[in-house]
Write a protein that holds these residues in place. Structure first.
Motif, PDB file in Angstrom:
ATOM      1  N   GLU A 205       0.919  -1.225  -0.059  1.00  0.00           N
ATOM      2  CA  GLU A 205      -0.045   0.015  -0.148  1.00  0.00           C
ATOM      3  C   GLU A 205       1.026   1.239  -0.211  1.00  0.00           C
ATOM      4  O   GLU A 205       2.039   1.277   0.628  1.00  0.00           O
ATOM      5  CB  GLU A 205      -0.900  -0.106   1.224  1.00  0.00           C
ATOM      6  N   ASP A 206       0.348   2.199  -0.782  1.00  0.00           N
ATOM      7  CA  ASP A 206       1.277   3.485  -0.823  1.00  0.00           C
ATOM      8  C   ASP A 206       2.075   3.968   0.483  1.00  0.00           C
ATOM      9  O   ASP A 206       2.875   4.442   0.460  1.00  0.00           O
ATOM     10  CB  ASP A 206       0.502   4.649  -1.810  1.00  0.00           C
ATOM     11  N   SER A 207       1.113   4.071   1.436  1.00  0.00           N
ATOM     12  CA  SER A 207       1.386   4.693   2.694  1.00  0.00           C
ATOM     13  C   SER A 207       2.186   3.790   3.534  1.00  0.00           C
ATOM     14  O   SER A 207       2.726   4.553   4.804  1.00  0.00           O
ATOM     15  CB  SER A 207       0.281   5.316   3.308  1.00  0.00           C
ATOM     16  N   LYS A 208       2.499   2.611   3.458  1.00  0.00           N
ATOM     17  CA  LYS A 208       3.014   1.824   4.148  1.00  0.00           C
ATOM     18  C   LYS A 208       4.551   1.103   3.747  1.00  0.00           C
ATOM     19  O   LYS A 208       4.451   0.777   2.726  1.00  0.00           O
ATOM     20  CB  LYS A 208       1.942   0.509   4.630  1.00  0.00           C
ATOM     21  N   ASP A 209       5.489   1.060   4.548  1.00  0.00           N
ATOM     22  CA  ASP A 209       6.531   0.396   4.353  1.00  0.00           C
ATOM     23  C   ASP A 209       6.924  -0.901   5.501  1.00  0.00           C
ATOM     24  O   ASP A 209       7.485  -0.457   6.547  1.00  0.00           O
ATOM     25  CB  ASP A 209       7.746   1.261   4.151  1.00  0.00           C
ATOM     26  N   TYR A 210       6.632  -2.088   5.052  1.00  0.00           N
ATOM     27  CA  TYR A 210       7.041  -3.100   5.967  1.00  0.00           C
ATOM     28  C   TYR A 210       8.393  -3.575   6.044  1.00  0.00           C
ATOM     29  O   TYR A 210       8.739  -4.474   6.824  1.00  0.00           O
ATOM     30  CB  TYR A 210       6.169  -4.044   5.533  1.00  0.00           C
TER      31      TYR A 210
END
Length: 441
Positions: free
Chosen positions: A413-418
């Motif tokens: 998702e654009d707003s998340k960096d795992y």
């Protein structure tokens, strides 16, 4: 400022040593560049596990001189340890470093450049690695080419002398790294952001042999290090899996339930010819113990098919045993002659066609057991360390591995960096190619 490029061939131990040599060069002021770039120094950490590995080692050494004829080419590791004296001139390397001499890389490079106009032939630096008095060569890393996990070498050498294997001659007798030294390195790696460490060695199960400590002691010490959230083990021999070992290791909250138990054949008569030191009954007992102390652990293994004299009946016994154990993953290798080993001179060498057919059968069985194991986690929570992005079926995902080493993927998702995060996610379905378990938070 001089530039250096390094290339690794072979196992995870070799990879660790290559990382350590890279750090030695960096600390000496070298800029590290890609191996296909023009460099002043090229280092090839060679492998000798098969004849093909020997050939690849020679090819990479020759490639360096083509990239830059004026470069200093360093050939290190197992291939040159075994055959350096015989092939020194034809290799074209400027420095030849045997095993237990990799810590001296920078000194030898300086020697080469200082004597550039007077050097006659390669600088040779190695010892009789099979001298029983050889000590453990301490090497250190602060970072690993992996972004989220770090491989840590804790043991070297092998005393097993399996009939198909050249490595005991290249690596010498078993020797272990001091626990305090391992703890110091892992503490530094954790401080640099590595959440998982993979403990590895040439014959990891013999760690601590001849001392007052063992592998379980080491794992208990690593468990106490702040910042380390996962401990994973490299390849083990089945004999190490006792009730005491499994009980102690299963008590460690950071221990990953993933065990690579080397099998090589599921038939006792073949194991005898291989000079393996266990029976199928003993191997089965080891698996049972692990499954007693760990909930649905991942059991993976290596198998050699087409070993000299392997009959159809012996192969069928192995195939049936693979089904019985239901391994998470199989690494199947067709036997190939290895110069210098007992198996290379055995009668009953099989044709490539037979070996290919048997390999295909085992790989097919392994694919089925792998899919069954991954499928068993659908609907269950998994602890996943995410590593990077990848495109699966045309969509972008973050991918990572569960504690069982199941490859998992979560839709990006654009707003998340795992990246480099450990998250609990639930398995949903397998990807179309069945290589990934798709998960969601």
């Amino acid at each position: 400022m001089k530039k250096a490029a390094l290339h690794n061939l072979g196992c995870k131990v070799n990879a660790y040593e290559t990382e350590a040599m890279e750090e030695l060069l960096k600390k000496d002021g070298f800029t590290i560049v890609g191996f296909d770039e023009i460099a002043d120094v090229y280092v090839i950490n060679t492998c000798s596990v098969t004849n093909i590995a020997d050939r690849k080692s020679r090819q990479m050494i020759h490639k360096c001189k083509k990239l830059n004829p004026d470069a200093c080419v360093v050939a290190a590791g197992c291939y040159v340890q075994n055959f350096g004296n015989e092939v020194a001139e034809e290799l074209g390397a400027d420095i030849i470093l045997g095993n237990n001499k990799k810590n001296e890389l920078v000194e030898r490079v300086h020697e080469y450049f200082e004597k550039l106009d007077t050097v006659d032939g390669p600088i040779m630096d190695w010892i009789d690695i099979n001298d029983g008095n050889v000590s453990y060569e301490n090497m250190h890393i602060e970072k690993d080419s992996e972004h989220t996990r770090a491989f840590v070498k804790v043991q070297d050498g092998c005393n097993q002398f399996c009939s198909y294997c050249i490595i005991p001659f290249a690596r010498g007798r078993i020797r272990s790294r001091d626990i305090d030294d391992v703890v110091e390195e892992v503490t530094g790696l954790a401080a640099n952001g590595y959440k998982e460490v993979v403990i590895t060695g040439i014959h990891l199960s013999s760690y601590g042999s001849g001392t007052d400590y063992n592998l379980a002691d080491l794992l208990e010490a690593i468990q106490k290090i702040d910042g380390v959230e996962r401990i994973r083990l490299g390849s083990l021999e089945p004999q190490i899996v006792t009730e005491d070992f499994a009980k102690r290791v299963s008590a460690l909250s950071k221990m990953c339930p993933h065990f690579h138990l080397s099998l090589q054949s599921g038939c006792d008569t073949v194991l005898v010819r291989m000079n393996r030191k266990y029976t199928i009954e003993e191997y089965t007992r080891g698996v049972e113990i692990l499954r007693k102390y760990f909930n649905n652990p991942a059991i993976t293994t290596d198998i050699i098919v087409g070993f000299p004299g392997e009959t159809e009946e012996e192969f069928d016994i192995t195939a049936n045993y693979v089904k019985e154990i239901a391994f998470y993953e199989l690494h199947v290798f067709a036997y190939s002659k290895r110069k210098g080993t007992k198996a290379a001179t055995m009668s009953g060498q099989l044709t490539n066609a037979v070996k290919k057919e048997r390999s295909a059968k085992l790989i097919s069985i392994g694919n089925e057991t792998t899919e069954a194991y991954r499928t068993s986690f659908i609907g269950k929570d998994l602890d996943i360390l995410f590593e990077e992005k990848a495109v699966i079926d045309g969509k972008e995902y973050f991918i990572g591995f569960s504690r069982e080493y199941i490859k998992c993927a979560i839709l990006a998702e654009d707003s998340k960096d795992y990246t480099n995060q450990i998250l609990v996610a639930k398995g949903t379905v397998l990807s179309k190619d069945k290589q990934y378990l798709i998960v969601e938070i």
